[in-house]
Design an enzyme around this catalytic site. Structure first.
Site, PDB file in Angstrom:
ATOM      1  N   GLN A 533      11.456   3.460 -11.292  1.00  0.00           N
ATOM      2  CA  GLN A 533      10.177   2.934 -11.779  1.00  0.00           C
ATOM      3  C   GLN A 533       8.993   3.628 -11.113  1.00  0.00           C
ATOM      4  O   GLN A 533       7.941   3.794 -11.719  1.00  0.00           O
ATOM      5  CB  GLN A 533      10.104   1.422 -11.519  1.00  0.00           C
ATOM      6  CG  GLN A 533      11.120   0.610 -12.298  1.00  0.00           C
ATOM      7  CD  GLN A 533      11.103  -0.849 -11.899  1.00  0.00           C
ATOM      8  OE1 GLN A 533      10.145  -1.321 -11.279  1.00  0.00           O
ATOM      9  NE2 GLN A 533      12.163  -1.574 -12.235  1.00  0.00           N
ATOM     10  N   CYS A 534       9.143   4.014  -9.864  1.00  0.00           N
ATOM     11  CA  CYS A 534       8.060   4.677  -9.144  1.00  0.00           C
ATOM     12  C   CYS A 534       8.170   6.195  -9.319  1.00  0.00           C
ATOM     13  O   CYS A 534       9.253   6.731  -9.546  1.00  0.00           O
ATOM     14  CB  CYS A 534       8.108   4.334  -7.657  1.00  0.00           C
ATOM     15  SG  CYS A 534       7.918   2.568  -7.317  1.00  0.00           S
ATOM     16  N   THR A 535       7.021   6.859  -9.198  1.00  0.00           N
ATOM     17  CA  THR A 535       7.011   8.319  -9.259  1.00  0.00           C
ATOM     18  C   THR A 535       7.430   8.847  -7.894  1.00  0.00           C
ATOM     19  O   THR A 535       6.630   8.904  -6.960  1.00  0.00           O
ATOM     20  CB  THR A 535       5.614   8.837  -9.626  1.00  0.00           C
ATOM     21  OG1 THR A 535       5.207   8.246 -10.853  1.00  0.00           O
ATOM     22  CG2 THR A 535       5.622  10.345  -9.785  1.00  0.00           C
TER      23      THR A 535
END
Length: 683
Positions: A533-535
């Site tokens: 979900q996070c970069t």
């Protein structure tokens, strides 16, 4: 009695410094050749002597030749050198001698009669420190020496109020003939006097102007800005050289005119009776040699030294910021890239979709290029993990749930540079694969995004997900906008520009972000773990990708075709034999204009890639763009609600079906081959 003269004192208006700075930055650059400047002085009878004899340089002195009412013109030149070392090392005496020779030559050949303002000419040597807004300058008012010197020999006569009034009115008629009104001869001011004032130019002396006139009634006159009781103005020194050289006089009455029309009944002018007797034993210069010269201005302490003005203390801080922002950019044009069109970049209105890691870096770099209009779109808030990676935010932005990124980013840009027009919009971009939960709100977001795309010139796609880039890609292609895209991996990135439809309506030569896909974008965050979900990317990837994206935009804007610029082509270098990309056009000030840049941080490599547009692209194909143009929101609504609508409309579904059919044929062939092999083994 020895004659002393009141020297000029320089007086520069503040706008002149600004004009000089702009001239240096935008036009002269490294050229430090002397250029003309207009000087002005006037008789100021009401001023104290130490405040008189002011040589004024107005804000428009570099561009105007108009002399305001009541002022006298002086010919000036200014040499604005490039460094303070050049200023210090300039041969001041040689510079003064050059100016003096111009006056001397004009006296000898008679051109002084056409330009009598040379008698009060001046020279400025200056250095403008454009970073610190300090101006170092030194005025010289060249004055030729008379040999032997002139001396006062008699008690001069004094004018009565009637004589002064008559002289002032007669001079007004000559200087301002349009103001002359018909008068009754019996009421003329000269009619009560035993003589009449007759005024001629300096040239008329040689035409017999004083023929038949008593010596006591002959006056050689000049407008005198000095208010000292016994000391005439500085330019009389050059006038006396003219009188000796051209008129061949050794005795003369000088009228130092100081009166003004408003108080013409109060005598102010100074009259001098001067004599210069030739002494055979006096060692003078040769008849054709330039006389000795003096004239460098002294400071308030009487020392021969330059003056320094610090303009920063007089300027509005916002104005200082404006000039400072543009300074480094304009310096590029001095030597490195003289053909660079900075206005094309400065006037480009940029819309940034995403105010996170990429958006904050890109916005800072756009300001570095002088872009003045930046708009953010984002619906997220600043979290505690953001400030270390996103340079527009800090710790206080994370408190109380976090500030909205779009608003805070716009505010931060204005804190950095108040002259930027930055705004933020908190909104969600409608995305494929994400069902509509509130049609009214989604339609409102669509309409706002549509308007923002129309109002801007360059659209930056800087979001986290692939599907969030789909609608802005469609809108940008339909509106003919420049669309810039950047996406990050852990240690890789892609930077690209989308192809723009040519003005003739033909297909775009270059593809978009989705042109290599065989499926339409869908919900890419569903069922993802936290690391998905996070970069998750190396910290240096985002700044590197952002810098290349902004530099790519700058290069696009310098190309004659702008967004429609073709990708560079490979050709063999004639000297090395290696394959290299051609610079197109050859004189492009910033070099290549690539289509895509792919970076690999683990190997510290970049690759330039180009890809053609795809006629079945889910975002930029003619079928998709035309459907959007025709149906607008209804098209988008259907795309968001019908799972396979975009796939079918673009032609990707047909491509997939044909691929499956081809795959089935391959599998069938493989099964047959397997049977044959098996039978062979059995045998």
């Amino acid at each position: 009695m020895a004659l002393k003269f009141a020297p000029f004192a320089s007086e520069i208006e503040l706008p002149f410094y600004t004009a000089l700075s702009q001239l240096k930055i935008d036009h002269d650059k490294l050229d430090d050749s002397a250029r003309p400047v207009l000087g002005l002085y006037e008789p100021r009878a009401t001023q104290s002597p130490d405040q008189s004899s002011r040589m004024r340089v107005l804000g428009n002195a570099l561009s105007s030749t108009e002399v305001p009412l009541g002022h006298i013109r002086a010919e000036g030149i200014i040499k604005n050198v490039n460094t303070i070392e050049d200023f210090k090392n300039t041969d001041k005496q040689a510079m003064l001698q050059t100016s003096a020779k111009q006056i001397w030559d004009a006296i000898n050949d008679g051109t002084i009669y056409s330009i009598p303002s040379l008698l009060s000419s001046f020279t400025i040597l200056s250095f403008a420190n454009l970073k610190k807004y300090t101006f170092t300058y030194w005025f010289a008012f060249p004055a030729l020496h008379s040999e032997p010197a002139w001396k006062k020999v008699e008690q001069p006569p004094k004018f009565s109020a009637e004589e002064t009034t008559a002289l002032t009115e007669e001079l007004a008629k000559r200087v301002y003939p349009s103001l002359e009104q018909p008068q009754d001869p019996e009421n003329e001011s000269n009619s009560d006097l035993p003589f009449k004032w007759v005024i001629g130019s300096l040239r008329e002396f040689e035409d017999g102007f004083f023929n038949g006139v008593d010596a006591k009634d002959q006056y050689v006159s000049f407008v005198d800005p000095s208010t000292y009781l016994e000391n005439p103005g500085w330019m009389l020194r050059n006038l006396l050289v003219l009188i000796r050289r051209r008129y061949k006089l050794d005795k003369v009455q000088i009228l130092c005119y100081r009166d003004n029309h408003a108080k013409r009944h109060v005598p102010q002018s100074l009259i001098l009776v001067l004599e210069s007797i030739y002494d055979p034993e006096y060692q003078s210069t040769g008849p054709d040699e330039t006389p000795k010269v003096t004239g460098w201005e002294r400071n308030s302490l009487g020392k021969l030294t330059a003056k320094v003005t610090n303009l920063a203390q007089y300027m509005d801080p916002a104005q200082l910021a404006d000039q400072a922002v543009d300074l480094n950019l304009k310096l590029m044009k001095w030597r490195i890239a003289p053909e660079l069109d900075l206005d094309a970049i400065k006037n480009t209105k940029c819309l940034l979709l995403g105010a996170g890691t990429l958006g904050t870096y890109v916005s800072r770099l756009l300001m570095g290029w002088g872009v003045r209009k930046i708009t953010f779109i984002d619906n997220a808030s600043v979290s505690f993990s953001n400030p270390v990676r996103q340079p527009l935010f800090d710790f206080k932005d994370c408190i109380d749930g976090g500030a909205k990124k779009a608003y805070r980013a716009a505010e931060a840009l204005q804190e950095i540079y108040p002259g930027v027009d930055s705004t933020g919009h908190v909104m969600s971009v409608p995305m494929l694969g994400h069902p509509i939960t509130d049609e009214a709100a989604t339609k409102m977001d669509f309409e706002l995004l549509q308007k923002l795309v129309e109002d801007h010139d360059a659209i930056f796609l800087l979001m986290d997900t692939r599907e969030s880039r789909w609608l802005p890609t469609v809108m940008g292609k339909a509106a003919g906008k420049i669309v810039m895209n950047a996406a990050l991996g852990f240690d890789t990135y892609v930077v690209m520009r989308h192809g723009v439809t040519p003005e003739d309506g033909g297909p775009a030569a270059l593809g978009c972000y989705f042109c290599n896909d065989v499926v339409a974008p869908s919900d890419s965050v569903k069922d993802q773990t936290l690391d998905q979900q996070c970069t998750v990317t190396r910290p240096g990837v985002a700044p590197e990708a952002s810098s290349k994206l902004v530099e790519l935009l700058a290069s696009v804007l310098q190309h004659p075709l702008r967004g429609a610029a073709p990708a560079p082509k490979l050709s063999a270098n004639q000297q090395s034999g290696q394959m290299e990309f051609d610079r197109d056009p050859p004189n492009h000030p910033l070099g290549l204009v690539p289509h895509q840049i792919r970076g690999f941080l683990s190997a510290y490599k970049t690759m330039l890639i180009s890809g053609p547009s795809y006629d079945c692209c889910s975002a930029c194909s003619p079928k998709i763009v035309n459907a959007y143009k025709e149906d607008g929101w209804e098209f988008i609504k259907r795309a968001l609600t019908e799972k396979d609508y975009i796939t079918e409309l673009s032609g990707l579904a047909e491509v997939q079906r044909k691929a499956e059919e081809a795959a089935n044929d391959v599998e069938w062939d493989s099964e047959e081959e397997g049977v044959e092999d098996e039978e062979a083994e059995l045998l």
